[in-house]
Write an enzyme that holds these catalytic residues in place. Structure first.
Site, PDB file in Angstrom:
ATOM      1  N   SER A 287       0.354   2.575  -1.826  1.00 40.79           N
ATOM      2  CA  SER A 287      -0.439   3.536  -1.071  1.00 40.79           C
ATOM      3  C   SER A 287      -1.542   2.826  -0.304  1.00 40.79           C
ATOM      4  CB  SER A 287      -1.054   4.557  -2.018  1.00 40.79           C
ATOM      5  OG  SER A 287      -2.088   3.940  -2.771  1.00 40.79           O
ATOM      6  N   LYS A 288      -2.134   3.567   0.618  1.00 43.21           N
ATOM      7  CA  LYS A 288      -3.217   3.027   1.419  1.00 43.21           C
ATOM      8  C   LYS A 288      -4.359   2.572   0.509  1.00 43.21           C
ATOM      9  CE  LYS A 288      -6.054   5.424   4.067  1.00 43.21           C
ATOM     10  NZ  LYS A 288      -6.508   6.432   5.031  1.00 43.21           N
ATOM     11  N   ARG A 289      -4.563   3.343  -0.561  1.00 40.06           N
ATOM     12  CA  ARG A 289      -5.650   3.041  -1.493  1.00 40.06           C
ATOM     13  C   ARG A 289      -5.469   1.678  -2.167  1.00 40.06           C
ATOM     14  NH1 ARG A 289      -9.080   6.223  -0.698  1.00 40.06           N
ATOM     15  NH2 ARG A 289      -8.975   8.494  -0.670  1.00 40.06           N
TER      16      ARG A 289
END
Length: 531
Positions: A287-289
């Site tokens: 994920s982007k996170r």
RNA sequence: GGCCCGUUCGUCUAAGGGUUAGGACACCACCCUUUCACGGUGGUGAUACGAGUUCGAAUCUCGUACGGGCUACCA
């Protein structure tokens, strides 16, 4: 799906026949909702490699039918990414082609007739349910009126569609009246009961689904836009797509698409499909996170979200070479069966095969990613690196005027750089005397003997007839031995004088490149400083 | 919960019924180098579990466990 004779149900023969009988055309369909992450770029890459391998077309059409998530600038960003990666399409919004328009929003009017046709044929229906009614339906079957972890959502499927407000339950006149009045409605596919929808995935083999368990997906939204399900089938048909490759997250919607192909155009026209495994982060789907959390990029290039003004760093800006980037991505889920790991784009095109793509998800390893970049930096010749290195140095306030020196520096330094920005630390001191010296590394062992050595060495350098690594090293060692000092003990101080710190190429190589004047000047400055 | 996909060193993977289960990243040791790297040599380290088929299973079948995805008028 049948081979030329139509007798042998062999997937490989069918596949080969399909390759011979029609031109390979593949497509990538990004939605302009944000930056392109690793998985997205790999999907592009595999599509591209496959198309190029068979001298086919690589087409990009944009899925911009969800206006609530549309992000201005994202479309341009996507094409910029493709450009940087060297994966430019043959046909697209930006590149033109005879199957346009390539934005789904611009094709809007074309989708409804297909949905209407499905209704005429009894494979779809109008649904007038309001969001509140849908919510009520989803709550209804819950035991004791409580939503639980085990039983939280309910599908709009054959078990409930006859209890809802749609053209299957309403009298024809009422349906017509509602439509004539312009009542908000969607068109849903009517999933058949007790049928099996199956297809042969080029990576996974046969995959099948029980249609009774699939819900009546919306095909046309209330705003008249198609959903992905309708659009992908209609566009793939109209754009004559021969092979459709996408991420594994699409596998569950395959039965909807299979049925649409069957009802609309015939299964014999359906493209060959393959579903790529997911790219995973340290704790699950990447994920982007994960990027900010674990300190590595997940997007190809910097993505600045105009809505949140949040910047997500990209591989490009982190200092990856596009060649390394596509190389590492290609190897994340595919290999050619040999032990080769470094591939040029041309080699990838030649050797890529869909059958050798893995079916299991792959966890992204940033250390290995950096290793790929290091290998590419070593592989690159000096001219390949001039532009980027010069740009980076300039960014750090260093202007290069001597191009011969510049080339020599790149050559001397490139093997010790992993990412492009490493060039700044490794080469700045060639063009600009260090502003601070790591005195602590020298001071404890600094004494008058050493000081005198360097004073004598300066004199020797000033009158040197030969200026190269060997001559410098020989005279250095001769002088040291003559003064009864181990040459090794003098090398670190010499390095600090020239470089400022404990890094860089071999110290005599540095002196050679610096030249006599600069070398002596730096020794002098340092002696004054050391006292 | 339901459906679908998956499972070989920590990570990426090779091995398509018979291999001392191979390679790469990372890690460790040594060599090279009186900087840091590169490079070289070696080492630690894996077939999720249980049945079945077979003379023989990482490989084929079934079950279990675990992981992931989907289950929107998002793609």
């Amino acid at each position: 799906m049948s081979c030329l004779l139509g007798l042998v149900p062999c997937p490989i023969i069918n596949y080969l026949c399909s390759l011979m009988s029609k031109r390979v055309r593949v497509r990538f369909a990004p939605s302009p909702t944000g930056g392109l992450h690793l998985g997205g770029v790999r999907t592009v890459l595999y599509n591209y490699l496959f198309a190029k391998k068979y001298n086919g077309d690589f087409l990009v059409r944009v899925e911009d039918t969800d206006q609530s998530r549309y992000v201005a600038g994202a479309e341009k960003y996507i094409f910029d990414t493709l450009k940087w990666c060297g994966l430019e399409p043959d046909e697209s919004v930006e590149h033109g082609g005879e199957y346009g328009p390539y934005r789904q929003s611009e094709r809007k009017a074309g989708y409804r007739p297909y949905a209407e046709q499905l209704i005429k044929d009894g494979h779809a229906y109008y649904a007038f349910d309001t969001p509140e009614e849908l919510e009520k339906m989803r709550q209804a079957p819950i035991v004791n009126g409580v939503k639980t972890e085990q039983n939280h959502s309910h599908q709009y499927d054959h078990t409930v569609r006859l209890k809802m407000r749609n053209s299957l339950t309403l009298p024809t006149e009422e349906t017509n009246a509602l439509l004539a009045a312009g009542t908000k409605h969607v068109i849903r596919i009517k999933m058949p009961e007790n049928e099996t929808a199956s297809f042969t995935d080029m990576i996974r083999g046969e995959v099948s689904f029980d249609t009774s368990l699939v819900d009546d997906k919306v095909l046309l939204k209330a705003d008249g836009m198609p959903t992905y399900h309708l659009a992908v089938v209609v566009d793939d048909y109209l754009m004559k797509i021969s092979h459709a490759f996408r991420g594994e997250e699409w596998l569950p919607s395959a039965p909807v698409h299979i049925l649409l192909w069957k009802y609309l155009f015939g299964l014999e026209h359906m493209p060959q499909w393959a579903h790529f495994p997911l790219i995973l982060g340290p704790t699950g789907k990447l994920s982007k996170r994960d990027g900010s959390k674990y300190g590595f990029p997940v997007f190809a290039m910097n993505w600045n979200d105009p809505n949140t003004n949040e910047l997500t760093e990209g591989f490009k800006e982190k200092g990856f070479l596009p060649e390394a980037f596509i190389n590492l991505l290609a190897l994340l889920g595919w290999n050619d069966g040999t032990e080769q790991e470094i591939f040029t784009k041309e080699e990838l095109i030649e050797k890529f095969s869909m059958e050798r793509v893995h079916s299991a998800g792959a966890k992204f390893d940033y250390e290995k990613a950096k290793w790929f970049n290091h290998e590419w930096l070593k592989k690159f010749d000096v001219p390949d690196l001039r532009f980027e290195v010069k740009r980076l140095l300039k960014q750090n306030g260093i202007t290069v005027s001597d191009n011969v020196l510049f080339d020599n520096v790149i050559e001397a330094v490139k093997d010790r750089c992993v990412l492009l920005p490493d060039f700044v630390q490794q080469s700045s001191f060639f063009f600009k005397a260090p502003e601070t010296l790591d005195i602590e590394a020298v001071k404890p062992k600094w004494n008058d003997d050493k000081k005198n050595f360097f004073i004598a060495y300066m004199e020797k350098l000033a009158s040197a007839t030969e200026w190269n690594v060997l001559a410098l090293e020989n005279s250095f060692k001769e002088l040291a031995t003559g003064k009864g000092i181990k040459p090794g003990e003098l090398q670190l101080p010499f390095r600090i004088m020239l470089v400022g710190g404990k890094f860089g190429p071999p110290v005599f190589k540095i002196a050679e490149l610096l030249g006599v004047k600069e070398t002596i000047a730096r020794i002098q400055t340092a002696i004054n400083l050391f006292g």
